[in-house]
Design an enzyme around this catalytic site. Structure first.
Site, short mmCIF file in Angstrom:
data_model
loop_
_atom_site.label_atom_id
_atom_site.label_comp_id
_atom_site.label_asym_id
_atom_site.label_seq_id
_atom_site.Cartn_x
_atom_site.Cartn_y
_atom_site.Cartn_z
N GLU A 95 -7.53 -4.57 -6.40
CA GLU A 95 -7.58 -5.78 -5.58
C GLU A 95 -8.27 -5.45 -4.25
O GLU A 95 -7.93 -4.45 -3.62
CB GLU A 95 -6.16 -6.31 -5.36
N SER A 129 -3.16 -8.87 -10.91
CA SER A 129 -2.61 -8.82 -12.27
C SER A 129 -2.33 -7.37 -12.61
O SER A 129 -3.01 -6.77 -13.45
CB SER A 129 -3.63 -9.39 -13.27
N GLU A 130 -1.33 -6.78 -11.95
CA GLU A 130 -1.15 -5.34 -12.06
C GLU A 130 -0.95 -4.85 -13.49
O GLU A 130 -1.48 -3.82 -13.88
CB GLU A 130 0.03 -4.88 -11.18
N HIS A 143 7.88 -3.60 0.65
CA HIS A 143 6.65 -2.81 0.76
C HIS A 143 6.90 -1.35 1.13
O HIS A 143 5.96 -0.60 1.30
CB HIS A 143 5.71 -3.43 1.79
#
Ligand SMILES: Cc1ncc(C[n+]2csc(CCOP(=O)(O)OP(=O)(O)O)c2C)c(N)n1
Ligand SMILES: [Mg+2]
Lengths: 342, 327
Positions: free
Chosen positions: A29, A66-67, A136
């Site tokens: 990404e 869209s991992e 995160h």
């Protein structure tokens, strides 16, 4: 030699790898716009070294978010002739692709009797210590150490970031690279020529004779700082950075602890089933008789990461908590109560 | 419909017969304990498998699922090492490390079957990506069921294939059940129509027991992929004759007998035999194909029987490309 930051060293390794082998591609990404700073020359698209300009859209591919699909496609591409470097940005996002990591990437070569090779690198940044809250801030490498078939690196210096990444790209096995953001801006002299740091070989960050500290990722500079502190009191601390967690350089760890007789293990991951637990067990199993004191782990507690800077600070090993652990194994009195997680 | 060479027609029937004979034998071997674990047969779905695999070239890639034997057989993989794999022998196509669920034969472009529903779809998508980047003209196809059609990774993959114009075919084997669950009870809308949302052609082959109908539809998708015009979703309507897996006994009757009877009347091998007879194939020749398939399966079982089990040390090979990295 030239001064490079950790992030700059990763960018240099990616450029060298792209230049060396046309089968190397970078997907992820926001890689086209160099959002994470490892696929560009500078701030602007026209800057010399911009990856999109150098290599074109066929080899530098922005992906959708869209991992699972990305990791699976990278595996399939690796099985059929490419050598992808996948930029997964934050390591918390690896969970989205857990099925592909565990069931495809790690198992295909084995299940298919060696027919598949899987030359693919999955890079991700561990964004802890930066007040980004629980979603995160993960340090998930121990979960992946529990999956046979994956190789895992956690470079702690710019030179290792560059040299290990080159070896990872050249490996015919899947390699996960966990890069601590806290290290991104650290700088040192790095060879601007190509070089490779072999997988599975630890680095002695500092030599010593009284205590071994095995430290991982951002705990390495903290351990070195603690060692320097203790040196003033006459305690000689050896700091070992495994650099590669799978395969782990067992011999380097055992050799050092056999020499010093004392072990502290420091890492930013959670305590239960962490790399520190594995390393402690290894030493206890193999060279228990060499130990002069109990092994101490300095890790993050089994707790989620809070947002507030005042709360987050105490979650990871620091030079103070590592120094306190060292004092305990050499029977020095504690300096002051250390609130942090030991 | 393209005129097909007689050799191609003959080969289609032979491959369907091979799958039928192989799976019927495997079913017996499971029940006798000769094959450990279980297997999922493609009996009844041969037209769908062979129509798709024969539309691909040997160099093209394919990934599959737990209903796993038909795919490599349809792609031309020899039966002996496949059967030996099912039994767990050293001569198995995966050296006895994969078993029925994880057959793979890279020599014929079979990148692996998968025990995790939907999980191998992005693998084929990645193979299509490497064909695109390397510009080598190969296409890739992912086989998956109506059940897998509700996995999210399918849609991540379709989106990526669409936006990158990958030479990719998503082939949904709609046998109308996922284990005991009727597809219409868990599937909103039609599967093939989902392609429209990704800007790619979506085709349903209603006559999924007609090998030529499947072959034509997939051939068109392959031609489109090879021409650089991107992916296609092909949904093939079919039916499995056996239970979800061999030896499985479910208390509830989730499929009614009339439905099964109706599908048995449309048997793909019988239908194609009639067609071949109408094209001038002699009864003798058609019987010969059947005999050939049975003999090949006998030979495959004999090959497996004569093969040793793997040396115990083999369990510790092939995790990594270098042995030292394994703990
Ligand atoms: C991720 C996952 N969920 C559930 C299962 C258990 N399971 C195996 S096959 C199957 C049904 C699959 O149906 P479908 O995709 O239509 O294929 P079919 O068996 O009909 O050929 C289920 C639920 C599994 N193997 N993997
Ligand atoms: Mg089904």
């Amino acid at each position: 030699m030239t001064v490079m930051s950790y992030l700059g060293a990763i960018g240099a390794a990616q450029r060298e790898a792209m230049d060396a082998d046309e089968r190397v591609i970078i997907i992820g990404e926001d890689v086209e716009a160099n959002v994470y700073g490892t696929t560009g020359g500078g701030k602007s698209r026209s800057d010399k070294g911009d990856f999109l300009q150098r290599y074109g859209k066929n080899r530098i591919r922005n992906t959708p978010i869209s991992e699972e699909g990305i990791v699976g496609a990278a595996a399939g591409a690796a099985m059929t002739g490419l050598r992808p470097i996948v930029d997964l940005s934050y390591s918390s996002f690896l969970y989205m692709a857990m099925d592909q990591f565990v069931n495809q990437v790690a198992k295909n070569r084995y299940m298919f009797g060696g027919q598949a090779s899987m030359p693919v690198v999955f890079r991700s940044a561990m964004f802890y210590g930066l007040n980004t809250g629980a979603h995160h801030s993960d340090r998930p490498y121990p979960m992946f150490m529990n999956v046979p078939g994956l190789k895992i690196i956690a470079p702690a210096t710019p030179a290792d970031a560059k040299g290990l990444l080159r070896s990872a790209v050249d490996s015919d096995d899947p390699v996960l690279s966990f890069e601590a953001c806290l290290l991104w801006s650290t700088k040192e002299d790095v060879d601007e020529n190509e070089f490779w740091v072999p997988l599975g070989v630890a680095r002695t960050a500092r030599e010593g004779t009284d205590v071994t500290v095995v430290a991982i990722s951002s705990s390495v500079p903290e351990a070195v700082a603690a060692a320097e502190e203790l040196a003033k009191e006459g305690v000689s601390v050896e700091v070992i950075d495994p650099r590669t967690l799978v395969p782990l350089d067992r011999n380097a760890i055992l050799r050092s602890v056999a020499k010093t007789g004392r072990l502290v293990v420091a890492e930013p991951a959670h305590r239960t089933c962490g790399a520190a637990a594995e390393i402690s067990a290894l030493v206890a199993e193999e060279i228990f008789d060499s130990l002069k004191a109990p092994i101490i782990r300095v890790t993050a507690p089994d707790m989620q990461i809070p947002f507030s800077p005042s709360l987050e600070k105490q979650m990871y090993p620091t030079r103070a908590t590592i120094a306190a652990a060292i004092r305990r194994v050499v029977d020095l009195p504690a300096l002051q109560p250390v609130a942090a997680a030991v | 419909m393209a005129e097909l060479a007689r050799d191609t027609l003959r080969e289609m029937q032979l491959r369907m017969l091979r799958i039928r004979a192989f799976d019927e034998r495997a079913s017996k071997m499971v029940k006798r304990g000769h094959i450990p674990g279980t297997v999922h047969t493609s009996i009844g779905q041969e037209a769908q498998v062979v129509g798709a695999t024969m539309a691909l070239g040997t160099g093209d890639y394919m990934s599959g699922n737990h209903r796993s034997h038909g795919h490599p057989i349809g792609k031309g993989s020899p039966l002996g090492p496949l059967m030996a794999e099912l039994v767990g022998k050293a001569t198995g196509v995966c050296k006895g490390k994969g078993g029925s669920l994880h057959l793979a034969d890279f020599a014929v472009g079979s990148l692996g079957e998968s025990g995790i529903v939907g999980s191998s779809i992005p693998i084929a998508n990645g193979a299509a990506l490497s064909s695109k980047v390397l510009n080598n003209g190969k296409v890739a196809l992912a086989f998956f069921g109506d059940g897998a059609a509700n996995q999210g990774v399918l849609y991540e993959s379709m989106n990526m294939a669409g936006v990158w114009d990958l030479p990719m075919i998503f082939l949904c084997e709609n046998n109308q059940y996922a284990l005991s669950t009727p597809a219409h009870t868990v599937t909103s809308g039609n599967i093939f129509e989902r392609a429209a949302g990704f800007g790619m052609p979506g085709i349903r082959v209603e006559a999924g027991q007609d090998v030529l109908a499947v072959y034509d539809a997939v051939s068109e998708a392959v031609a489109r992929a090879r021409a650089g015009d991107g992916p296609t979703l092909v949904e093939v309507m079919t039916y499995r004759y056996n239970e979800h897996s061999e030896g499985l006994k479910l208390g509830t009757d989730y499929r009614n007998a009339d439905e099964r009877e109706a599908w048995l009347k449309k048997d793909p091998i019988v239908l194609f035999r009639q067609y071949l007879a109408s094209q001038g194939f002699s009864e003798e020749e058609l019987d010969g194909l059947q005999a050939t398939a049975l003999a090949e399966v006998d030979a495959a079982v004999a090959f497996s029987d004569a093969s040793p089990y793997p040396d115990l040390s083999v369990a510790f090979d092939d995790l990594y490309t270098d042995k030292e990295s394994a703990a």
